[in-house]
Design an enzyme around this catalytic site. Structure first.
Site, short mmCIF file in Angstrom:
data_model
loop_
_atom_site.label_atom_id
_atom_site.label_comp_id
_atom_site.label_asym_id
_atom_site.label_seq_id
_atom_site.Cartn_x
_atom_site.Cartn_y
_atom_site.Cartn_z
N GLU A 44 -3.74 7.47 -3.93
CA GLU A 44 -3.52 6.17 -3.31
C GLU A 44 -3.28 5.09 -4.36
O GLU A 44 -4.00 5.02 -5.36
CB GLU A 44 -4.76 5.83 -2.47
CG GLU A 44 -4.74 4.49 -1.78
CD GLU A 44 -6.02 4.27 -0.99
OE1 GLU A 44 -6.09 4.69 0.17
OE2 GLU A 44 -6.98 3.68 -1.55
N TYR A 74 0.85 -1.18 0.00
CA TYR A 74 0.00 0.00 0.00
C TYR A 74 0.89 1.24 0.00
O TYR A 74 1.88 1.31 0.73
CB TYR A 74 -0.91 0.04 1.23
CG TYR A 74 -1.66 1.36 1.35
CD1 TYR A 74 -2.89 1.53 0.74
CD2 TYR A 74 -1.10 2.42 2.06
CE1 TYR A 74 -3.56 2.74 0.83
CE2 TYR A 74 -1.77 3.64 2.15
CZ TYR A 74 -3.00 3.79 1.53
OH TYR A 74 -3.65 5.00 1.60
#
Length: 284
Positions: free
Chosen positions: A189, A101
């Site tokens: 993101e 991530y």
């Protein structure tokens, strides 16, 4: 304003972040043509602005043209969490070995952006933050200095990323920062950022949320707004330059100024009521 995955990744690519070959399709025939062009296997991904697409059947792998047709038909017939699927992204499937991530958002308490990385990629980062917060490594970014190379190295070391990937990871982190700033985003993101079987880093999914107050600088992005996610009242309010958000309560609020609007909502809650909306019709 939220951007769909396909356009978020397109912006990432403009800033040097590697993404899989892929294109947008609105019909099964278009999806078949794209799959033939980029090569099998492919991933067919519903483009709706909610999470949980995979669990809802909105992400499927196809190894042949007939599978592409069938999967695209099935996905376009879906409604995911109340939102109809109107288009799909056809991406070349990646040989995923590791999922990471990587994201940047605003930290209001620190009054500066924060970049976050986690070795627990591919899952909801809020869930990771709730259950295992120690798995998320954070670095605040001085908005005047920008992201520094040592901060990227700190993130890479913190998530135990093999050293041979640090340089590529640093370039991607810097590209994400530039995309975040250049688009006036409040969130940029990559989840997941994967390490492929060939040892390459690849952004196979992306998400961006833009600051509505800065959209006058991005008229091209404003045109991409997905009205399916907005209430009709919110759309009408935006057309008249009003800030309106529908809520679940039964006490309507019409207030001058955002600060007073928030205070009014707080008072309603304090006395046991529930506001039906946030509405700022303009301060003094």
């Amino acid at each position: 304003m939220k951007l769909h995955e396909y356009y978020s990744k397109r912006i990432f690519s403009e800033y040097g972040i590697p993404i899989p070959p892929g294109e947008l399709a609105k019909t099964p025939t278009e999806a078949q043509k794209i799959a033939k062009k980029i090569g099998f296997p492919v991933v067919i991904k519903s483009q709706v602005l909610v999470g949980g697409r995979g669990k809802s059947g909105g992400i499927r792998v196809a190894k042949t043209s007939p599978e592409v047709k069938q999967h695209t038909e099935d996905i376009l017939a879906l409604t995911i969490k109340g939102l109809p699927v109107r288009m799909v992204l056809v991406d070349q499937a990646a040989d995923i070995k590791t999922e990471i991530y990587l994201g940047i958002t605003n930290d209001r308490a620190a009054r500066k952006p924060v970049i976050m990385a986690s070795a627990a990629g591919g899952v909801d980062i809020e869930e990771v933050a709730h259950k295992t917060p120690e798995k998320i490594i954070k670095c605040h970014i001085d908005p005047l200095m920008g992201l520094q190379s040592y901060q990227s190295r700190d993130l890479a070391a913190g998530i135990d990323l093999p050293r041979e990937h640090w340089r590529a990871f640093g370039k991607i982190a810097l590209g994400l920062w530039k995309a975040y700033v250049g688009s006036d985003a409040t969130l940029a993101e990559i989840n997941p950022l994967v390490i492929t079987g060939d040892g390459e880093l690849l952004a196979v999914d992306g998400k961006m949320v833009l600051d509505d107050n800065a959209l006058f600088r991005h008229t091209d992005l404003e045109e991409l707004r997905d009205l399916d996610v907005d209430q009709e009242a919110e759309i009408r309010a935006r057309e008249h330059g009003l800030s309106f958000i529908k809520l679940d309560g039964d006490i309507g609020c019409m207030v001058n100024g955002a600060g007073l609007a928030m205070t009014t909502m707080d008072i309603i809650k304090l006395f046991g009521g529930e506001p039906a909306n946030f509405l700022d019709i303009g301060g003094g």
